[in-house]
Structures are given as C-alpha cells and as structure tokens.
Write a protein that holds these residues in place. Structure first.
Motif, PDB file in Angstrom:
ATOM      1  N   TYR A 146      -5.443 -11.170 -18.819  1.00 28.90           N
ATOM      2  CA  TYR A 146      -4.747  -9.881 -18.785  1.00 28.90           C
ATOM      3  C   TYR A 146      -3.250 -10.051 -19.024  1.00 28.90           C
ATOM      4  N   GLU A 188      -0.354  -8.190 -21.199  1.00 30.04           N
ATOM      5  CA  GLU A 188       0.783  -7.556 -20.532  1.00 30.04           C
ATOM      6  C   GLU A 188       2.116  -8.084 -21.065  1.00 30.04           C
ATOM      7  N   PRO A 247       5.814   3.822 -16.850  1.00 29.93           N
ATOM      8  CA  PRO A 247       4.655   4.644 -17.240  1.00 29.93           C
ATOM      9  C   PRO A 247       4.333   4.520 -18.719  1.00 29.93           C
ATOM     10  N   ASP A 248       5.369   4.522 -19.560  1.00 27.36           N
ATOM     11  CA  ASP A 248       5.122   4.396 -20.988  1.00 27.36           C
ATOM     12  C   ASP A 248       4.459   3.062 -21.318  1.00 27.36           C
ATOM     13  N   GLN A 270       2.692   1.220 -19.236  1.00 30.93           N
ATOM     14  CA  GLN A 270       1.325   1.238 -18.709  1.00 30.93           C
ATOM     15  C   GLN A 270       0.393   1.987 -19.654  1.00 30.93           C
ATOM     16  N   GLY A 271       0.860   3.121 -20.131  1.00 32.81           N
ATOM     17  CA  GLY A 271       0.052   3.902 -21.065  1.00 32.81           C
ATOM     18  C   GLY A 271      -0.225   3.123 -22.343  1.00 32.81           C
ATOM     19  N   LEU A 272       0.805   2.473 -22.857  1.00 35.53           N
ATOM     20  CA  LEU A 272       0.623   1.708 -24.088  1.00 35.53           C
ATOM     21  C   LEU A 272      -0.387   0.580 -23.883  1.00 35.53           C
ATOM     22  N   VAL A 327      -2.820   0.315 -21.678  1.00 37.02           N
ATOM     23  CA  VAL A 327      -4.191   0.808 -21.551  1.00 37.02           C
ATOM     24  C   VAL A 327      -4.693   1.354 -22.883  1.00 37.02           C
ATOM     25  N   ALA A 328      -3.796   1.969 -23.649  1.00 37.57           N
ATOM     26  CA  ALA A 328      -4.204   2.522 -24.936  1.00 37.57           C
ATOM     27  C   ALA A 328      -4.657   1.415 -25.883  1.00 37.57           C
ATOM     28  N   TRP A 350      -5.568  -1.696 -25.075  1.00 39.37           N
ATOM     29  CA  TRP A 350      -6.761  -2.350 -24.512  1.00 39.37           C
ATOM     30  C   TRP A 350      -7.994  -1.488 -24.751  1.00 39.37           C
ATOM     31  N   GLU A 352     -11.516  -1.824 -14.229  1.00 41.08           N
ATOM     32  CA  GLU A 352     -10.279  -2.394 -14.743  1.00 41.08           C
ATOM     33  C   GLU A 352      -9.099  -1.431 -14.587  1.00 41.08           C
ATOM     34  N   LEU A 353      -9.402  -0.189 -14.265  1.00 39.67           N
ATOM     35  CA  LEU A 353      -8.329   0.800 -14.146  1.00 39.67           C
ATOM     36  C   LEU A 353      -8.121   1.225 -12.698  1.00 39.67           C
ATOM     37  N   PRO A 359      -3.565   0.107  -8.678  1.00 33.28           N
ATOM     38  CA  PRO A 359      -2.385   0.977  -8.636  1.00 33.28           C
ATOM     39  C   PRO A 359      -1.163   0.323  -9.284  1.00 33.28           C
ATOM     40  N   ALA A 360      -1.058  -1.003  -9.171  1.00 33.03           N
ATOM     41  CA  ALA A 360       0.079  -1.699  -9.769  1.00 33.03           C
ATOM     42  C   ALA A 360       0.074  -1.592 -11.287  1.00 33.03           C
ATOM     43  N   ARG A 361      -1.069  -1.201 -11.823  1.00 33.86           N
ATOM     44  CA  ARG A 361      -1.160  -1.052 -13.278  1.00 33.86           C
ATOM     45  C   ARG A 361      -1.229   0.417 -13.676  1.00 33.86           C
ATOM     46  N   GLY A 362      -0.893   1.295 -12.743  1.00 39.23           N
ATOM     47  CA  GLY A 362      -0.907   2.714 -13.060  1.00 39.23           C
ATOM     48  C   GLY A 362      -2.247   3.377 -12.838  1.00 39.23           C
ATOM     49  N   LEU A 421      -3.416   8.534 -15.304  1.00 42.85           N
ATOM     50  CA  LEU A 421      -3.402   7.474 -16.311  1.00 42.85           C
ATOM     51  C   LEU A 421      -3.899   7.956 -17.669  1.00 42.85           C
ATOM     52  N   LEU A 444      -1.225   9.639 -19.722  1.00 47.46           N
ATOM     53  CA  LEU A 444      -0.289   8.576 -20.107  1.00 47.46           C
ATOM     54  C   LEU A 444      -0.823   7.788 -21.298  1.00 47.46           C
ATOM     55  N   THR A 445      -2.114   7.558 -21.277  1.00 49.48           N
ATOM     56  CA  THR A 445      -2.754   6.766 -22.332  1.00 49.48           C
ATOM     57  C   THR A 445      -2.897   7.562 -23.617  1.00 49.48           C
TER      58      THR A 445
END
Lengths: 222, 222
Positions: free
Chosen positions: A145, A149, A166-167, A169-171, A173-174, A176, B190-191, B194-197, B208, B211-212
């Motif tokens: 991971y 990251e 937040p941006d 984190q969103g990126l 997850v997007a 991934w 995987e989501l 909390p540390a990862r949003g 999330l 955000l994604t």
DNA sequence: ACATGATTTGAACAGTGTCAAGATCAAGCC
DNA sequence: GGCTTGATCTTGACACTGTTCAAATCATGT
C-alpha cells in the motif's frame, strides 16, 4: 518469484511414494500444492484434502502445520503479496521522477500481476478465504500500500510527515479503484467482448488497458 | 424492490409446519430463502440444504424447480440485476442533460446499490456462482450496461448507430472500473481505515465516495 | 371416478473439514 | 549407548455438503 521450490534434500516428489513415516518437508510442499490447486481450480475449488492428496499425505496431516484450511491459504496469500509488492516497487522505480509516470507504471504492473496470476491475486483479496489479521500479512500488504501512497504523496506534494489531505485521499482511492476494478471486470469476463474493445487476456493487457489508463486520474491543481 | 414477496394465498410461513404434502409456493419461497441466506452468510456461505430447510422442505425438493444450486442462485442474481438496472436508470434520469452529471449520478447509484445490498451485488458478479449464460440474465445485464454506454455516448458525442471509438471505449471501461473497484475495495475492508479517509459504510458512502468521484474521468477533448 | 403428471420425500453416495486416539519416529538427555 | 519426550503422521469418526433414485403423495383434466 516467490513460488515455493522444493529443496532436493529430504522430501519426496509430490507423487512418488514416500518410504519414511514422516514427510520431512510437508509444510513447504503443502503451500506449493495449495497454490497449484487454486491455479487449476480457482480459489473456491480449493480443497484441503486435495492438497494433502497431492503431496501424498493423509487429510489430517496438514493440521499439524496449519490451524485449518484458512491457515494454509493465508501462507499462499502471503507469498503472493510479497511478489505483488515487489512488482509494484519495480514499476514505481521504472516511473522515474515523474509522479504521474510512477502511478501509470504501477497501474500497469498492478493489472499485469492480477491477470498473470489470477489465482494468487484473487486469493489475496478474498478476505474470507484467509486470515487477514495475520501479523505478517498485515505487514506485507501495508508495505504494498505504501508504494502507492508514496507516489500519491509525490503527485500531491505531501511530505511524508504530514497526513494525506482529502484531495490526496480521494486521488489515491480513485487510482486504486480504477486498476482494482479493471482486474475484477476482467475476472468476471466483462472485458472479453471485442465489440467493446476487449478480447482475450492479451487484448485486455496490451490494447484495452492503455486505452483505459489514459483516463487515470490526475491530481487536482490548486 | 424486487425482493420476493409471499402472496398470502396458499403457501406457508417459512417456519410454520406445512399440513399439505405439496408446498404450493416452493419456487418463489426458495428464491426468497436463498437471498436471505446469502445476506446472512455471504455468497460462499450459501447452502442449498439450508435454503430448503428454511422453507421446511426436504433437501431434494429444490431439484424440481431448479437444475441445481447454481440454478437457484441464478434466479436470485436475476432479481438483483433488475433492481440494479432500475437504480442506474433512475440515477441517469436524475443526471438530466449534462453527460458528466449523468455519469456521476450513475457512479453514486452503482456504489450505493453495491454497499446497500452487498450479497446481491457480489452474487451478480460472481460468474462461478450462477449461470451467466442464462438468456434472461444476459438480457438484463446487457440492459444495465446500455445505461452506462448511453451516457458515454452522450459524453463523447457518439450517435447510437455508430460504434464507440477507442477513446469512448477507454472512458467507459475507466469509469466502470473505478466504481466497480471502489465496491470491491469496500467489500475487502480496504476502505475502513479512518487514517485513510475511510470508515464504516456511512463514511464510505457519504464522505469518501464523493471525494473519490471528484476524479471520475472526463472525456478527452479533441 | 380415474389416470396422468407434477411435487415432494427418504435413503443413499461420494465428497468435504476437522477432531481425537493411536502409531511412528527424531532428537535430546541420562 | 538406551530412554523418554514431543513432534509428526495415520486411522477412524462425525457432521456437514450437493445430487440422484425410487417411491409416496396429491392436483388436475378427462
């Protein structure tokens, strides 16, 4: 490659009849057999008895090396995750300095690994089939991971001592989600239709994947 | 909602002891019971005998209404796909005229359905657990696919009598992959960090996900 | 009233994972 | 060296699973 090799020491070839009462290399060979089984029959086709059969041992023998079937599969998943992390790390390095190239290379490597070793990959992410709380497993998957990251940090300019915004984190997850989803769509046969730009594994990897990753998300510029 | 309702006619409540030799509403109630089982135990926890048990019938009874366990699950998956298609269509309509808004709304609806009805959703895409060649199943899933495709057509300006170009194909798969992958990451836990949003299902959906989906791919402008 | 066909049962078979007892052996300790 | 101890493996069992077969039951049309 972390495939389990037999050391030509004291153990038997899987099929050959064992002379000694004790096996001598059972743990290792069980892991190898288990991997072979899921490659041939899929994760759900796995059977503890079949794995035992292949190394020429009784159905109860594995219990002395693994808590249960899940325990054995956990070890297989572990080996898979090691290779997976290595593949991602190599891809990241190939990406050089440009964060977006690093992400792109990781994406390619992610999907390539999944489609080249579908059994491993699917097992790795099938939470119910292995013990995902296993300490070593957590460590290795965490490690993989972090490769993603770190590339996201580079892309968003987030130093490693600050949490991802937040941006970011969103990126993360997007990106991934996109590569992960692509793999699952492939497994489900959703990318096999030539009329949709798909086909066999080669087409999915060589043709459709680049077409898709052209849309890999970019960091939001401020 | 296409959940199976019992008509208060001739059949028995699942638990109540049946007086008549014939059941009267077995097919329908088996489907309902099967869905209940996968909700409680997951797709892999499903058992034909358990479903039969719940409607108070012998293990061999289902065979007269479904070829085998897969046949029963196919019907469950079918119901799921109908609702799924309806949810996507409704979202598409909510999107109005703007193609990107249509895609975004579909994405939200896609993930919402998956996380609200994880058992259904996972079954729908588990090719090995149902007969994906079933004619009706192909029809209904094709129908859902077209909802996405039409929005992609609108976004890329591709009339419905022309095939999607490579850019359109890539965009379609990219969007689909992202939302589909997001669901699978959620299933795999995987989501949840909390540390990862991430967090629980509410966080995943309400915080999330937007955000994604800010990174949902845009069509390439020529 | 009766025969036909659709449902359902009961019993069976071949599989599965896992457990408890006993058999076998390697290795350390006297 | 001989003995004991613990690890390893087998045997046999139990409770499950999906599926098949013959027999039982019943609804329905004639």
């Amino acid at each position: 490659m972390n495939s389990v090799k037999i050391k030509p020491d004291r153990q038997q070839a899987a099929k050959s009849v064992r002379k000694t009462y004790h096996h001598g290399d059972l743990r290792r060979q069980l892991i190898a057999a288990a991997e072979q089984v899921i490659v041939e029959r899929g994760v759900d086709g796995f059977t503890l008895r079949e794995a035992a059969r292949r190394v020429g041992v009784s159905p109860a023998a594995p219990s002395h090396h693994f808590k249960d079937a899940k325990g054995l599969l956990t070890e297989v998943a572990l080996l898979g995750f090691r290779d997976f992390g290595a593949a991602l790390a190599a891809a990241d390095k190939r990406g050089g300095q440009d964060p977006m190239r690093r992400l792109y290379e990781q994406g390619i490597a992610y999907v390539q690994f999944a489609l080249r070793f579908p059994a491993r990959f699917q097992l790795m992410f099938r939470v119910d089939k292995h013990d995902h709380t296993n300490a070593e497993f957590v460590r290795v998957s965490q490690e993989a991971y972090c490769i993603l990251e770190n590339a996201i940090r580079a892309a968003t300019g987030t130093p490693s001592d600050r949490p991802l915004g937040p941006d970011g984190q969103g990126l993360l997850v997007a990106v991934w989600s996109m590569v992960h989803g692509y793999c699952h769509l492939a497994f489900g046969g959703e990318l096999n239709n030539p009329a949709r730009g798909g086909g066999n594994t080669d087409v999915i990897l060589e043709s459709l994947l680049p077409l898709t990753l052209k849309y890999l998300p970019l960091p939001i510029k401020k």
